[in-house]
Design an enzyme around this catalytic site. Sequence first.
Site, PDB file in Angstrom:
ATOM      1  N   ASP A  89       0.856  -1.183   0.000  1.00 25.01           N
ATOM      2  CA  ASP A  89       0.000   0.000   0.000  1.00 25.01           C
ATOM      3  C   ASP A  89       0.896   1.237   0.000  1.00 25.01           C
ATOM      4  O   ASP A  89       1.765   1.366   0.854  1.00 25.01           O
ATOM      5  CB  ASP A  89      -0.880  -0.025   1.260  1.00 25.01           C
ATOM      6  CG  ASP A  89      -1.738   1.218   1.387  1.00 25.01           C
ATOM      7  OD1 ASP A  89      -2.184   1.751   0.355  1.00 25.01           O
ATOM      8  OD2 ASP A  89      -1.959   1.664   2.524  1.00 25.01           O
ATOM      9  N   ASP A 128       0.662   5.323   0.175  1.00 23.62           N
ATOM     10  CA  ASP A 128      -0.287   6.370   0.528  1.00 23.62           C
ATOM     11  C   ASP A 128       0.425   7.718   0.412  1.00 23.62           C
ATOM     12  O   ASP A 128       1.531   7.874   0.943  1.00 23.62           O
ATOM     13  CB  ASP A 128      -0.754   6.144   1.976  1.00 23.62           C
ATOM     14  CG  ASP A 128      -1.946   7.003   2.337  1.00 23.62           C
ATOM     15  OD1 ASP A 128      -1.870   8.236   2.120  1.00 23.62           O
ATOM     16  OD2 ASP A 128      -2.936   6.463   2.847  1.00 23.62           O
ATOM     17  N   ASP A 182       3.336   1.261   3.299  1.00 21.44           N
ATOM     18  CA  ASP A 182       2.803   1.113   4.650  1.00 21.44           C
ATOM     19  C   ASP A 182       3.103  -0.328   5.072  1.00 21.44           C
ATOM     20  O   ASP A 182       2.441  -1.268   4.632  1.00 21.44           O
ATOM     21  CB  ASP A 182       1.296   1.389   4.647  1.00 21.44           C
ATOM     22  CG  ASP A 182       0.682   1.237   6.032  1.00 21.44           C
ATOM     23  OD1 ASP A 182       1.324   0.594   6.908  1.00 21.44           O
ATOM     24  OD2 ASP A 182      -0.434   1.744   6.243  1.00 21.44           O
TER      25      ASP A 182
END
Length: 396
Positions: free
Chosen positions: A103, A105, A301
Site C-alpha cells: 500500500d 499512501d 505502509d
Amino acid sequence: MWALRERKVEEITKLVLNQAFKDYYFRRAEDVEIPDNIANREFGYSTFENAMVRHLSFSSAGEFHAFLVKESPYSVFSSVSCYAKPSLPMEEKGWQGADLVFDIDVKDLEMPCRRVHDSWHCRECGKMGSGLRPAICPSCKTNRINVLGWGCQTCLAAAKDHVHRIIDFLLNDFGTRADAISVFFSGNLGYHVEVRGQEMDGLDHDSRIEIADYITGVGITPQLLGVFPRDKSEVVSQKMPLTSEAGWRGRLARHFSNKLKATDAKSDAERAMAIQLASLGYRRFTNRLAQYAMDLGAKIDRNVTLDLHRIFRMGGTLHNKSGLIKKRCEDLTSFDPFNDALGVIGEPIEVHVSYSPPFTLGDEDFGPYSDSRVTLPLHAAAYLMCKGLARPRNDS
Ligand SMILES: [Zn+2]
Ligand SMILES: [Zn+2]
C-alpha cells in the site's frame, strides 16, 4: 434543536451517497474483481452507519454480486489470506496462504503540496483550517484535531513512482512473474500492488518482514556489501558493486555514480562507491549508504504488507472517502485517477460546501469553496460528501 437538525443533514447525506453507491453496484457489480479461491476468502464490509461486518463467506461470484446489489456497502473488502473455513473466528479459520500486498499512501510521501491541499478540523470547537495540522487548535488550544488528507495530480504522480519501484523489486530482484502482479489506484490517496499466485502465497509473517525491509531499503550496511572497517583500499575497490550489477548492489552503485558525476565529471562511474568511502571515511559512508537506500526504496505502509489477517479493499469497488473506484491500472503511466476512476453518475445536485481546495474531476475544475452553495455533478458532490466537506442543500 441544532443537534436534531445536524443529525437530519447527516441522514440526508447518507441517503444521497447510499443511493449513488447502490446505483453504481446495480450497473457495474460485474466489474468488481472477485479474488481467486472465493470460497476460501473472508469478506467484510462497512455500512453507511459506519458499522463494520466481517467473517462473511461466499461460495460463488454470482452470490457475491447479488450481495453487492442488495447491500450496496460503503466499503467492501476481501481477505488477503485464504482459509479452510473463512467464516469462523480468526484462530479457527485454518490459514492456507496469502497474497503479498503493498500500500502506497500519499500521506507518507511528505510532498510539499500537502501544505496547499490538506486541511484540519478541531473536534472540540469545530474550527477548520487549510494546510498542515497545527500542534494545538489556535482557537480553543486543544490537540484533539482531525486531519483531512487530500490527493492531487502531483502527489498521486509521486505515488506512481513508488509503484514503479515496487514492480522493479518484484520483477528484477525477486523474479516475480509479471502476470502475477496487479496494480490498482486505491480509490483515494494512493496505489495498491497485489501479488497473487503460488510464488509468494506461502510466505509467513517473518518472511514478509524481510520483504518489507528489502523493498524499503532498511538495514543496508557496508558489511552487507562485503566491506569492513579495516579492509585495505584495493580490497574495498574489488568488493564494491558495479553499476551493471543486479539488485541493491547495482541500484546503489548507479545512485552513487549519478551523485558523484554531478559533482565530479572525471570520476570513475564503476567504482564510485569506493571513491566515496575513501573520501568520507567508514562511519560517514555508512550513514550515507543508509540514506541513499531509504531514498531509493519504496515508501510502503509496512503494516499492510505484514498483516495476514487483513481484509483489503476490493478492486472495482467504491472508496468510502471519495466515491471513486479502486481501479485496476492496465497502463500505470497513462492512468489518471481523477478521470479513469469515476464511478458515480447522476443528476447534478445542489450542495453546501464547508470547505474544499480546488480539484479536478472528469476534466472539469471545481473550487476552491468556503462556506459555498453550489450545484455540482453528482460525482463531484459525492467526492466532497464522502470527505465530510459537503452536504445536500436542506432548507427545511
Ligand atoms: Zn478548537
Ligand atoms: Zn498533492
